[in-house]
Scaffold this motif. Structure first.
Motif, PDB file in Angstrom:
ATOM      1  N   ASN A 113     115.770  34.978  79.948  1.00  0.00           N
ATOM      2  CA  ASN A 113     115.690  34.600  78.541  1.00  0.00           C
ATOM      3  C   ASN A 113     114.248  34.679  78.049  1.00  0.00           C
ATOM      4  O   ASN A 113     113.311  34.372  78.787  1.00  0.00           O
ATOM      5  N   VAL A 115     112.207  33.838  74.139  1.00  0.00           N
ATOM      6  CA  VAL A 115     112.378  33.287  72.787  1.00  0.00           C
ATOM      7  C   VAL A 115     111.141  33.621  71.964  1.00  0.00           C
ATOM      8  O   VAL A 115     110.002  33.448  72.421  1.00  0.00           O
ATOM      9  N   ILE A 131     107.138  32.376  72.464  1.00  0.00           N
ATOM     10  CA  ILE A 131     107.142  31.002  72.961  1.00  0.00           C
ATOM     11  C   ILE A 131     107.153  31.043  74.493  1.00  0.00           C
ATOM     12  O   ILE A 131     108.052  31.650  75.085  1.00  0.00           O
ATOM     13  N   PRO A 133     108.026  30.333  78.242  1.00  0.00           N
ATOM     14  CA  PRO A 133     109.304  29.810  78.756  1.00  0.00           C
ATOM     15  C   PRO A 133     109.223  28.373  79.245  1.00  0.00           C
ATOM     16  O   PRO A 133     110.249  27.690  79.302  1.00  0.00           O
ATOM     17  N   TYR A 135     108.054  25.938  77.654  1.00  0.00           N
ATOM     18  CA  TYR A 135     108.279  25.052  76.515  1.00  0.00           C
ATOM     19  C   TYR A 135     109.694  25.153  75.953  1.00  0.00           C
ATOM     20  O   TYR A 135     110.007  24.471  74.983  1.00  0.00           O
ATOM     21  N   VAL A 136     110.527  25.997  76.542  1.00  0.00           N
ATOM     22  CA  VAL A 136     111.838  26.295  75.968  1.00  0.00           C
ATOM     23  C   VAL A 136     112.936  25.709  76.844  1.00  0.00           C
ATOM     24  O   VAL A 136     112.859  25.767  78.078  1.00  0.00           O
ATOM     25  N   ILE A 148     118.331  25.585  70.681  1.00  0.00           N
ATOM     26  CA  ILE A 148     117.141  25.978  71.428  1.00  0.00           C
ATOM     27  C   ILE A 148     116.071  24.930  71.169  1.00  0.00           C
ATOM     28  O   ILE A 148     115.644  24.739  70.021  1.00  0.00           O
ATOM     29  N   ILE A 150     112.331  23.594  71.593  1.00  0.00           N
ATOM     30  CA  ILE A 150     110.956  24.054  71.831  1.00  0.00           C
ATOM     31  C   ILE A 150     110.043  22.839  71.779  1.00  0.00           C
ATOM     32  O   ILE A 150     109.848  22.254  70.712  1.00  0.00           O
ATOM     33  N   ASN A 151     109.540  22.461  72.916  1.00  0.00           N
ATOM     34  CA  ASN A 151     108.640  21.311  73.019  1.00  0.00           C
ATOM     35  C   ASN A 151     109.268  20.051  72.419  1.00  0.00           C
ATOM     36  O   ASN A 151     108.601  19.246  71.768  1.00  0.00           O
ATOM     37  N   GLN A 154     114.508  20.802  68.283  1.00  0.00           N
ATOM     38  CA  GLN A 154     115.662  21.676  68.398  1.00  0.00           C
ATOM     39  C   GLN A 154     115.774  22.592  67.183  1.00  0.00           C
ATOM     40  O   GLN A 154     115.535  22.171  66.045  1.00  0.00           O
ATOM     41  N   LEU A 160     115.770  31.700  65.419  1.00  0.00           N
ATOM     42  CA  LEU A 160     114.856  32.218  66.421  1.00  0.00           C
ATOM     43  C   LEU A 160     115.400  33.527  66.984  1.00  0.00           C
ATOM     44  O   LEU A 160     116.594  33.823  66.882  1.00  0.00           O
ATOM     45  N   HIS A 162     116.342  35.253  70.242  1.00  0.00           N
ATOM     46  CA  HIS A 162     116.679  34.912  71.628  1.00  0.00           C
ATOM     47  C   HIS A 162     117.119  36.185  72.344  1.00  0.00           C
ATOM     48  O   HIS A 162     118.206  36.708  72.103  1.00  0.00           O
TER      49      HIS A 162
END
Length: 374
Positions: A113, A115, A131, A133, A135-136, A148, A150-151, A154, A160, A162
């Motif tokens: 994956n 993102v 981004i 990985p 942080y995802v 999804i 991120i840090n 959601q 995004l 993907h």
């Protein structure tokens, strides 16, 4: 430590206390064992990294065209959107490095994956931010939907980009990568490299064994044995024969064990071929076999283009609103053509009025000529 006594009572005073010891076993720097220990990521494996970098480098080298469907056929559009996607996806990266990051993250660090966050302003796309990985996270929501994270924040999947490789069976929207299939092979290659390094650096490779009478005081100490070698074995000239007492010495020639005796190269070759087959690269990319043009062109068609099509489809369905537009990679520059094949194919196209002569010159890498428009 328990204070409970055993049924037999305390041990008698004349019985010695039982001594217990702890033995620690580890992979210390001074340990000469050839066994591998510890975990190594796939990104640190030379064979896996070579195959993945070849795939990422080739996909990153292809230009991305913004195409439009017209009644006369599909034409290429050059505008601000195409410039962002094909030339400057963000302020810090070029298109080549950006696409290479996507492919590498999908196949290695992202475990299938990758993102990317689109940044827009007043409806116009400004940049595409990759981004990391780490942080995802992907959070399932219900039976088919997901979010999804991120840090900790959601996002909806449609907000995004993907990119997924090798979709899973439980969550079809989640890529699984090739970590499970490559782990055992990577461990074998790591063990082979450790064995080769340890074998080549080992000091236990005697070519001669000299049997001496150990009961003699002169030969029982290291100084005496060194004196023995200086007196009889170390001659002044190359090829000079040795003169030794037959009653006290016996010399035998020993053939050292080589890597060929271990059949290490055959196992490494099989493991490299396995890595090549899993990732879909030709074996000669990993140093096995010779270059073949047919295998290279098949590699472009069967491995490079399916990954590139997944990327261009994600860009099309998330960044474009009009059904007349779509993104397309240009794979023709990656194919391995002979010069005479390009000349012959271009000549036939021009003779059938299916191509202009300046387009033919563009195939050959030549600038347009005004005389060719006549």
């Amino acid at each position: 430590m328990s204070k409970r006594k055993t049924k037999g009572g305390p041990a008698p005073r004349d019985r010695p206390m039982q001594q217990r010891s702890v033995v620690w076993m580890g992979d210390w720097p001074d340990d000469k064992s050839l066994a591998c220990a510890g975990y190594t990521t796939l990104a640190h494996n030379p064979e896996v990294m070579t195959a993945v970098d070849t795939i990422a480098r080739l996909i990153g080298a292809m230009t991305i065209h913004l195409m439009q469907n017209t009644p006369q056929g599909d034409i290429r559009i050059k505008n601000g959107l195409s410039q962002v996607v094909d030339i400057t996806p963000n302020r810090y990266m070029t298109r080549s490095n950006f696409i290479r990051w996507i492919v590498r993250t999908m196949l290695l660090e992202g475990n299938g994956n990758a993102v990317v966050m689109p940044v827009t302003s007043r409806g116009f796309l400004e940049e595409l931010v990759p981004i990391p990985p780490a942080y995802v996270a992907f959070v399932p929501a219900g039976l088919w939907d997901y979010r999804i994270a991120i840090n900790g924040d959601q996002f909806m999947p449609e907000d995004l980009l993907h990119f997924a490789a090798n979709p899973g069976d439980l969550y079809p929207w989640l890529g699984t990568g090739y970590r499970v299939a490559l782990t055992s092979v990577a461990d074998n290659l790591k063990q082979a490299a450790r064995t080769e390094n340890g074998f080549m650096s080992s000091k236990w490779k005697p070519s001669l064994i000299v049997k001496v009478d150990a009961l003699t005081d002169e030969f029982s100490s290291p100084a005496g044995r060194k004196k023995l070698l200086e007196s009889y074995a170390m001659s002044g000239e190359a090829g000079e024969p040795w003169l030794i007492p037959a009653e006290q010495f016996s010399v035998e020639q020993v053939k050292p064990l080589t890597l060929s005796d271990l059949a290490l190269s055959e196992f490494v070759k099989l493991d490299k071929q396995t890595v090549a087959s899993i990732l879909g690269v030709p074996p000669f990319v990993l140093g096995v076999g010779e270059f073949k043009r047919e295998a290279w062109n098949s590699f472009i068609s069967t491995t490079i283009m399916p990954i590139a099509q997944g990327i261009q489809q994600e860009l099309t369905r998330k960044l474009l609103y009009s059904p007349e537009f779509y993104f397309r990679f240009n794979p023709r520059s990656l194919m391995n053509y002979e010069l005479d094949e390009l000349v012959k194919a271009g000549a036939e196209m021009v003779d059938r009025i299916a191509m202009r002569r300046n387009e033919w010159r563009d195939w050959m890498g030549l600038p347009p000529d005004p005389d060719m428009n006549e």
